[in-house]
Motif scaffolding. Structure first.
Motif, PDB file in Angstrom:
ATOM      1  N   PRO A 198       5.797  50.756 -72.533  1.00  0.00           N
ATOM      2  CA  PRO A 198       5.926  50.898 -71.037  1.00  0.00           C
ATOM      3  C   PRO A 198       6.889  52.097 -70.644  1.00  0.00           C
ATOM      4  O   PRO A 198       6.796  52.410 -69.693  1.00  0.00           O
ATOM      5  CB  PRO A 198       6.310  49.603 -70.512  1.00  0.00           C
ATOM      6  CG  PRO A 198       7.380  49.265 -71.529  1.00  0.00           C
ATOM      7  CD  PRO A 198       6.624  49.466 -72.836  1.00  0.00           C
ATOM      8  N   TYR A 199       7.454  52.569 -71.803  1.00  0.00           N
ATOM      9  CA  TYR A 199       8.045  54.125 -71.514  1.00  0.00           C
ATOM     10  C   TYR A 199       7.084  55.321 -70.962  1.00  0.00           C
ATOM     11  O   TYR A 199       7.537  55.815 -70.143  1.00  0.00           O
ATOM     12  CB  TYR A 199       8.660  54.659 -72.917  1.00  0.00           C
ATOM     13  CG  TYR A 199      10.127  53.603 -73.031  1.00  0.00           C
ATOM     14  CD1 TYR A 199      11.539  54.554 -72.819  1.00  0.00           C
ATOM     15  CD2 TYR A 199      10.204  52.572 -73.401  1.00  0.00           C
ATOM     16  CE1 TYR A 199      12.580  54.145 -73.053  1.00  0.00           C
ATOM     17  CE2 TYR A 199      11.392  51.932 -73.905  1.00  0.00           C
ATOM     18  CZ  TYR A 199      12.632  52.685 -73.568  1.00  0.00           C
ATOM     19  OH  TYR A 199      13.824  52.028 -73.716  1.00  0.00           O
ATOM     20  N   GLN A 200       6.137  55.352 -71.755  1.00  0.00           N
ATOM     21  CA  GLN A 200       4.992  56.307 -71.181  1.00  0.00           C
ATOM     22  C   GLN A 200       4.221  55.617 -70.162  1.00  0.00           C
ATOM     23  O   GLN A 200       3.667  54.296 -70.287  1.00  0.00           O
ATOM     24  CB  GLN A 200       4.228  56.811 -72.558  1.00  0.00           C
ATOM     25  CG  GLN A 200       3.266  57.750 -72.120  1.00  0.00           C
ATOM     26  CD  GLN A 200       3.591  59.007 -71.582  1.00  0.00           C
ATOM     27  OE1 GLN A 200       4.868  59.324 -72.132  1.00  0.00           O
ATOM     28  NE2 GLN A 200       3.094  59.730 -70.670  1.00  0.00           N
ATOM     29  N   GLN A 201       4.004  56.315 -69.246  1.00  0.00           N
ATOM     30  CA  GLN A 201       3.210  55.798 -68.012  1.00  0.00           C
ATOM     31  C   GLN A 201       1.799  55.746 -68.476  1.00  0.00           C
ATOM     32  O   GLN A 201       1.195  56.451 -69.185  1.00  0.00           O
ATOM     33  CB  GLN A 201       3.229  56.588 -66.863  1.00  0.00           C
ATOM     34  CG  GLN A 201       4.841  56.619 -66.108  1.00  0.00           C
ATOM     35  CD  GLN A 201       4.906  57.434 -64.987  1.00  0.00           C
ATOM     36  OE1 GLN A 201       3.804  57.635 -64.416  1.00  0.00           O
ATOM     37  NE2 GLN A 201       6.002  57.505 -64.477  1.00  0.00           N
ATOM     38  N   SER A 202       1.067  54.815 -67.971  1.00  0.00           N
ATOM     39  CA  SER A 202      -0.326  54.551 -68.367  1.00  0.00           C
ATOM     40  C   SER A 202      -1.353  54.732 -67.257  1.00  0.00           C
ATOM     41  O   SER A 202      -0.721  54.811 -66.108  1.00  0.00           O
ATOM     42  CB  SER A 202      -0.622  53.346 -69.033  1.00  0.00           C
ATOM     43  OG  SER A 202      -0.334  52.094 -67.890  1.00  0.00           O
ATOM     44  N   THR A 203      -2.456  55.080 -67.482  1.00  0.00           N
ATOM     45  CA  THR A 203      -3.448  55.257 -66.442  1.00  0.00           C
ATOM     46  C   THR A 203      -4.093  53.804 -65.918  1.00  0.00           C
ATOM     47  O   THR A 203      -4.437  53.076 -66.832  1.00  0.00           O
ATOM     48  CB  THR A 203      -4.733  56.066 -66.984  1.00  0.00           C
ATOM     49  OG1 THR A 203      -4.201  57.226 -67.517  1.00  0.00           O
ATOM     50  CG2 THR A 203      -5.659  56.296 -65.993  1.00  0.00           C
ATOM     51  N   PRO A 204      -3.824  53.455 -64.873  1.00  0.00           N
ATOM     52  CA  PRO A 204      -4.319  52.131 -64.366  1.00  0.00           C
ATOM     53  C   PRO A 204      -5.721  51.708 -64.737  1.00  0.00           C
ATOM     54  O   PRO A 204      -6.475  52.470 -64.892  1.00  0.00           O
ATOM     55  CB  PRO A 204      -4.189  52.140 -63.066  1.00  0.00           C
ATOM     56  CG  PRO A 204      -3.032  53.145 -62.736  1.00  0.00           C
ATOM     57  CD  PRO A 204      -3.333  54.206 -63.903  1.00  0.00           C
ATOM     58  N   SER A 205      -5.674  50.352 -65.113  1.00  0.00           N
ATOM     59  CA  SER A 205      -7.226  49.826 -65.661  1.00  0.00           C
ATOM     60  C   SER A 205      -7.858  50.301 -66.659  1.00  0.00           C
ATOM     61  O   SER A 205      -8.947  50.290 -66.697  1.00  0.00           O
ATOM     62  CB  SER A 205      -8.035  49.871 -64.196  1.00  0.00           C
ATOM     63  OG  SER A 205      -7.289  49.099 -63.173  1.00  0.00           O
ATOM     64  N   THR A 206      -6.962  50.803 -67.711  1.00  0.00           N
ATOM     65  CA  THR A 206      -7.697  51.576 -68.698  1.00  0.00           C
ATOM     66  C   THR A 206      -7.037  50.939 -69.822  1.00  0.00           C
ATOM     67  O   THR A 206      -7.068  51.647 -71.102  1.00  0.00           O
ATOM     68  CB  THR A 206      -7.313  53.116 -68.764  1.00  0.00           C
ATOM     69  OG1 THR A 206      -5.936  53.282 -68.968  1.00  0.00           O
ATOM     70  CG2 THR A 206      -7.917  53.853 -67.813  1.00  0.00           C
ATOM     71  N   GLY A 207      -6.399  49.530 -69.848  1.00  0.00           N
ATOM     72  CA  GLY A 207      -5.827  48.962 -71.137  1.00  0.00           C
ATOM     73  C   GLY A 207      -4.859  49.665 -71.380  1.00  0.00           C
ATOM     74  O   GLY A 207      -4.543  49.972 -72.989  1.00  0.00           O
ATOM     75  N   MET A 208      -3.825  50.326 -70.857  1.00  0.00           N
ATOM     76  CA  MET A 208      -2.571  50.859 -71.106  1.00  0.00           C
ATOM     77  C   MET A 208      -2.985  52.232 -71.614  1.00  0.00           C
ATOM     78  O   MET A 208      -2.029  52.618 -72.540  1.00  0.00           O
ATOM     79  CB  MET A 208      -1.726  49.816 -71.725  1.00  0.00           C
ATOM     80  CG  MET A 208      -1.180  48.878 -71.036  1.00  0.00           C
ATOM     81  SD  MET A 208      -0.140  47.591 -71.773  1.00  0.00           S
ATOM     82  CE  MET A 208      -1.004  47.286 -73.464  1.00  0.00           C
ATOM     83  N   ALA A 209      -3.925  53.017 -71.302  1.00  0.00           N
ATOM     84  CA  ALA A 209      -4.356  54.225 -72.117  1.00  0.00           C
ATOM     85  C   ALA A 209      -3.037  55.191 -71.645  1.00  0.00           C
ATOM     86  O   ALA A 209      -2.900  55.233 -70.342  1.00  0.00           O
ATOM     87  CB  ALA A 209      -5.621  54.789 -71.646  1.00  0.00           C
ATOM     88  N   PRO A 210      -2.449  56.027 -72.522  1.00  0.00           N
ATOM     89  CA  PRO A 210      -1.145  56.833 -72.092  1.00  0.00           C
ATOM     90  C   PRO A 210      -1.697  57.897 -71.073  1.00  0.00           C
ATOM     91  O   PRO A 210      -2.709  58.312 -71.311  1.00  0.00           O
ATOM     92  CB  PRO A 210      -0.821  57.225 -73.435  1.00  0.00           C
ATOM     93  CG  PRO A 210      -1.642  57.136 -74.359  1.00  0.00           C
ATOM     94  CD  PRO A 210      -2.444  56.112 -73.798  1.00  0.00           C
ATOM     95  N   SER A 211      -1.016  58.410 -70.236  1.00  0.00           N
ATOM     96  CA  SER A 211      -1.205  59.362 -69.355  1.00  0.00           C
ATOM     97  C   SER A 211      -1.174  60.804 -69.940  1.00  0.00           C
ATOM     98  O   SER A 211      -1.415  61.843 -69.373  1.00  0.00           O
ATOM     99  CB  SER A 211      -0.246  59.280 -68.099  1.00  0.00           C
ATOM    100  OG  SER A 211       1.044  59.213 -68.425  1.00  0.00           O
ATOM    101  N   HIS A 212      -0.224  60.710 -71.019  1.00  0.00           N
ATOM    102  CA  HIS A 212       0.013  61.897 -71.798  1.00  0.00           C
ATOM    103  C   HIS A 212       0.260  61.418 -73.179  1.00  0.00           C
ATOM    104  O   HIS A 212       0.776  60.161 -73.477  1.00  0.00           O
ATOM    105  CB  HIS A 212       1.092  62.603 -71.140  1.00  0.00           C
ATOM    106  CG  HIS A 212       1.396  64.028 -71.952  1.00  0.00           C
ATOM    107  ND1 HIS A 212       0.502  65.337 -71.823  1.00  0.00           N
ATOM    108  CD2 HIS A 212       2.481  64.407 -72.804  1.00  0.00           C
ATOM    109  CE1 HIS A 212       1.012  66.212 -72.543  1.00  0.00           C
ATOM    110  NE2 HIS A 212       2.129  65.845 -72.971  1.00  0.00           N
ATOM    111  N   ASP A 213      -0.017  62.420 -74.141  1.00  0.00           N
ATOM    112  CA  ASP A 213       0.353  62.213 -75.552  1.00  0.00           C
ATOM    113  C   ASP A 213       1.712  62.443 -75.945  1.00  0.00           C
ATOM    114  O   ASP A 213       2.217  63.319 -76.091  1.00  0.00           O
ATOM    115  CB  ASP A 213      -0.734  63.260 -76.487  1.00  0.00           C
ATOM    116  CG  ASP A 213      -0.787  63.049 -78.092  1.00  0.00           C
ATOM    117  OD1 ASP A 213       0.286  62.173 -78.429  1.00  0.00           O
ATOM    118  OD2 ASP A 213      -1.375  63.706 -78.650  1.00  0.00           O
TER     119      ASP A 213
END
Length: 362
Positions: free
Chosen positions: A323-338
């Motif tokens: 949870p340090y890296q923000q995720s895109t909602p409703s994507t199974g915690m897909a990170p918003s950035h690499d």
């Protein structure tokens, strides 16, 4: 005395410093004679080696936290080769270093190891059984530190980064733990850094100050500074122009704390935090340029102090996964950035500033 391998130091350190676990003092004997008449032989290989060891050194460290394949022995060879090619000198990880063959694979790639440990964590059953902090007993935390530190020494780590203690401890309990930790450090013979991490004993700068201030028997405690944790705890990039504008003159304490850090910091976790979280989503994004500038300023100040005290500048970009890296909602915690790219960006910034940092201390 313990032989040091941190770039600045040489063997036969003064016994009075041996209790520190490592001797951070440069040799007192001159490296080269001041004057050599013509015709004299060239300086010995050993003296030239010592002169090289006294040069400022940046050791860039790759975190394996959130790195795919880091716990898969079949992927170690290619993964570690990639890390080496990208210019890193060492890796840091928790738990994985306990796996058979891990350190040998690092050796083959020419990488060193910082062993991360979490006192009173449950690590024997792998990630599925992992628990981060299972006790608030000082005795339990010291026993855990000793057990895991001895294992880290056995596998060949050159340094230990410890998430130490509990945030609920009193000042006296924290000091009791740290005194015991110094004894363990001397016994193990590796530098043990205690991270400024939430949920642990140095979870905020005021705890750090109050625990260590005026404690001569704790002056050799070593710190891993992850200042992003303090940023989110205080909900501001303290002592910055933005903080002064928004909050007024509330950061007069920082100078004292910074001086205490300068004399104790052996490792920097270079993650960029912000007021509401320990990790900006993308350190290259222009909307976080103020936070990046502030963190770079802190890190540079500490690195200059490291150079002045003949320590290697161990710097580790440590942007981590959810949870340090923000995720895109409703994507199974897909990170918003690499996060791999985030850490590449941060170490690039540090290396770009390195010549100026060295020049400032020359």
């Amino acid at each position: 005395p313990i032989s040091c391998e941190l770039g600045f130091f040489v063997e036969n350190a003064a016994p009075s410093r041996a209790q520190r676990g490592l001797n951070p003092r440069a040799p007192t004997a001159p490296i080269l004679a001041a004057v050599q008449p013509l015709g004299m032989c060239e300086p010995s290989t050993e003296k030239l080696k010592q002169a090289d060891e006294l040069q400022p050194k940046l050791r860039s460290i790759k975190t394996l936290r959130g790195v795919d394949g880091s716990d898969d022995p079949k992927q170690w060879k290619s993964l570690f080769a990639r890390i080496k090619v990208e210019g890193f000198d060492a890796v840091e990880c928790c738990m994985i270093w306990l796996m058979p063959g891990f350190k040998e694979a690092l050796n083959d790639a020419g990488l060193e190891l910082i062993a991360q440990l979490h006192t009173t964590s449950a690590v024997r059953d792998g990630w599925a059984g992992f628990r981060y902090n299972t006790s608030c007993s000082v005795k339990d935390h010291l026993a855990s530190l000793k057990e895991l530190a001895l294992e880290a020494k056995h596998v060949g780590a050159f340094m230990i980064n410890s998430h130490s203690g509990c945030d609920s401890w009193s000042v006296d309990e924290a000091r009791e733990y740290l005194r015991g930790a110094l004894t363990i450090e001397e016994e193990v013979g590796l530098p043990i850094c205690h991270e400024t991490h939430r949920r642990r004993l140095f979870w905020n700068p005021f705890n750090f100050r109050d625990i260590l201030k005026d404690q001569n028997d704790l002056e050799h405690i070593k710190i891993n500074l992850d200042i992003s944790h303090w940023v989110v705890c205080l909900e501001r990039t303290f002592d910055s122009s933005e903080s002064h504008h928004m909050n007024g003159d509330v950061d007069g304490w920082w100078g004292e704390v910074l001086d205490m850090l300068k004399s104790r910091c052996w490792l920097i976790h270079a993650r960029v935090g912000y007021e509401e979280g320990p990790q900006v989503p993308d350190p290259a994004a222009p909307e976080y340029s103020a936070e990046v500038k502030c963190h770079m300023g802190w890190w540079e100040t500490i690195m200059k102090a490291m150079i002045a005290q003949k320590r290697v500048c161990n710097v580790e970009p440590e942007h981590g996964p959810w949870p340090y890296q923000q995720s895109t909602p409703s994507t199974g915690m897909a990170p918003s950035h690499d996060i791999w790219e985030s850490n590449k960006h941060v170490i690039k910034l540090v290396k770009a500033r390195w010549p100026a940092i060295v020049e400032a201390q020359s």
